[in-house]
Enzyme design. Sequence first.
Site, PDB file in Angstrom:
ATOM      1  CB  CYS A 241      -9.476   4.601   0.455  1.00 49.48           C
ATOM      2  SG  CYS A 241      -7.836   5.078   1.062  1.00 49.48           S
TER       3      CYS A 241
ATOM      4  CD  GLU B 204       0.448   6.815   5.534  1.00 47.78           C
ATOM      5  OE1 GLU B 204      -0.491   6.115   5.156  1.00 47.78           O
ATOM      6  OE2 GLU B 204       1.524   6.326   5.941  1.00 47.78           O
TER       7      GLU B 204
ATOM      8  CB  CYS C   8      -3.337   0.165  -2.422  1.00 50.84           C
ATOM      9  SG  CYS C   8      -3.426   1.858  -3.011  1.00 50.84           S
TER      10      CYS C   8
ATOM     11  CG  ASP D 267      -1.880   1.182   1.241  1.00 51.04           C
ATOM     12  OD1 ASP D 267      -2.424   1.515   0.171  1.00 51.04           O
ATOM     13  OD2 ASP D 267      -2.090   1.781   2.304  1.00 51.04           O
ATOM     14  CB  SER D 268       0.167   4.782  -0.709  1.00 47.94           C
ATOM     15  OG  SER D 268      -0.986   4.880   0.115  1.00 47.94           O
TER      16      SER D 268
ATOM     17  CG  HIS E 172      -4.924   5.079   4.207  1.00 46.73           C
ATOM     18  ND1 HIS E 172      -4.387   4.517   3.083  1.00 46.73           N
ATOM     19  CD2 HIS E 172      -3.888   5.661   4.877  1.00 46.73           C
ATOM     20  CE1 HIS E 172      -3.076   4.747   3.057  1.00 46.73           C
ATOM     21  NE2 HIS E 172      -2.748   5.436   4.138  1.00 46.73           N
TER      22      HIS E 172
ATOM     23  CB  THR F 209      -5.196   4.428  -5.283  1.00 37.98           C
ATOM     24  OG1 THR F 209      -6.107   4.977  -4.325  1.00 37.98           O
ATOM     25  CG2 THR F 209      -4.804   5.483  -6.280  1.00 37.98           C
TER      26      THR F 209
HETATM   27  N1  DGL Z   1      -4.905   3.046   0.806  1.00 39.00           N
HETATM   28  C1  DGL Z   1      -5.009   3.438  -0.518  1.00 39.00           C
HETATM   29  C2  DGL Z   1      -6.256   3.013  -1.237  1.00 39.00           C
HETATM   30  O1  DGL Z   1      -6.840   2.004  -0.873  1.00 39.00           O
HETATM   31  C3  DGL Z   1      -4.328   4.653  -1.018  1.00 39.00           C
HETATM   32  C4  DGL Z   1      -4.547   5.941  -0.311  1.00 39.00           C
HETATM   33  C5  DGL Z   1      -3.653   7.002  -0.905  1.00 39.00           C
HETATM   34  O2  DGL Z   1      -2.445   6.782  -0.919  1.00 39.00           O
HETATM   35  O3  DGL Z   1      -4.176   8.020  -1.354  1.00 39.00           O
HETATM   36  O4  DGL Z   1      -6.674   3.616  -2.183  1.00 39.00           O
END
Ligand code: DGL
Length: 283
Positions: free
Chosen positions: A206, A172, A70, A7-8, A208, A72
Site C-alpha cells: 500500500c 492519511e 495505489c 492515489d486515494s 501509504h 488498491t
Molecule cells: N495507497 C493506497 C494503496 O496503495 C490506498 C490506501 C487506501 O486508500 O486505503 O493501496
Amino acid sequence: MAIGAFDSGVGGLTVHRALVERFPAADLVYLADQANAPYGGRPGEEIVDLTRAGCEQLFDAGCDLVVLACNTASGIALRRLQQTWLPGYRRRKGRALNVLGIIVPTIEAATGLPWEHEAERRGDKVEKLDILAVFSTPATAGSRVYEIEIDKRRQDVAVFSEPCPNLARMIEEGAGADLLAAEIGGHVAALTKRIGRPPDRAILGCTHYEITADLFRVALPPGTPLIHQPQATADALARYLERHPEYDAGKGGGRRFLTTGKPGAQHGLVETFWGAPLSFEAA
Ligand code: DGL
C-alpha cells in the site's frame, strides 16, 4: 502534455517522488482523492468508479498517461478499466491515453522475472520456500493479486498477506510515530505468528505504508529486504516511455498537486517524508 499519478490520498506521493527524481524535466500532476480516502475498506465497484473518476480528472488536467500510484486501485480497478472503459474513452477523446498500474512492476521486482514469464508447473515438492510478506489494505489482500501473480511465476516463493485495516487512514490523518509504530508492530507480530517465523522479504503493498518504511524496518527482523515499489514503478515507466514514443512526458518540469479534499498544506508526516512543505490545490 503531462504524466499523472493517482492515489486515494498522500500514499501515492511515495511513487510520485520517484517519478520526480527519474523524470526531472517531465510535467507531473499528482491527484489525491482525499474526499473519498481511504479506499481499502470499500467494495470493489466503488473502487472502480472512484478510480475511473480520478483518471478522468487527470486526463482533463492535460495528462496522457496516468500511473495508479495505489495498490488498491491497481489491483481492483485497473484491468476492468482497461477492458471496459478506456477503449471507448480514448476514441471519444481522439488521442493516445493510457493508465498504468504499480502491481506489475512490483511483481517483476519481487520475482526477478519479466511479467510475461510463467513458471512451468512440474508438481515437484519445493524444498526451500522464500517467505514473502505483503502488508496491504483489506481490499488488496482480499483480491489475492500478489499471491496469484507471484505463484504463477515462482513456486519457490510463498506469499503471506497481512491486511492492515487502519493503517492507511492513520497515515492519511498524520498519526504520531508512537501510534503508527504500535499499529505496524502489531501487524508484523500477527503475521509472524501466523507464518510461524519471520518473513524473508516484504512488500509494503500500500503506497501509504512507504511513508512509514522506517517503522516497518524496526518492526521486522534487522535487514529484512523491502521491495521498493516506487523505484520499481519509475523504472517500469521509463521502459514504457521508450517503447511508446507517442507519449510525451512534457519538458517544462511542471509540478501540480491536486486534491478532491481540503486544499492547503499537508500535515507534518507528509512534509517530513517529502522533505519540504507541500500544498495541494483543489482538483
Ligand atoms: N495507497 C493506497 C494503496 O496503495 C490506498 C490506501 C487506501 O486508500 O486505503 O493501496
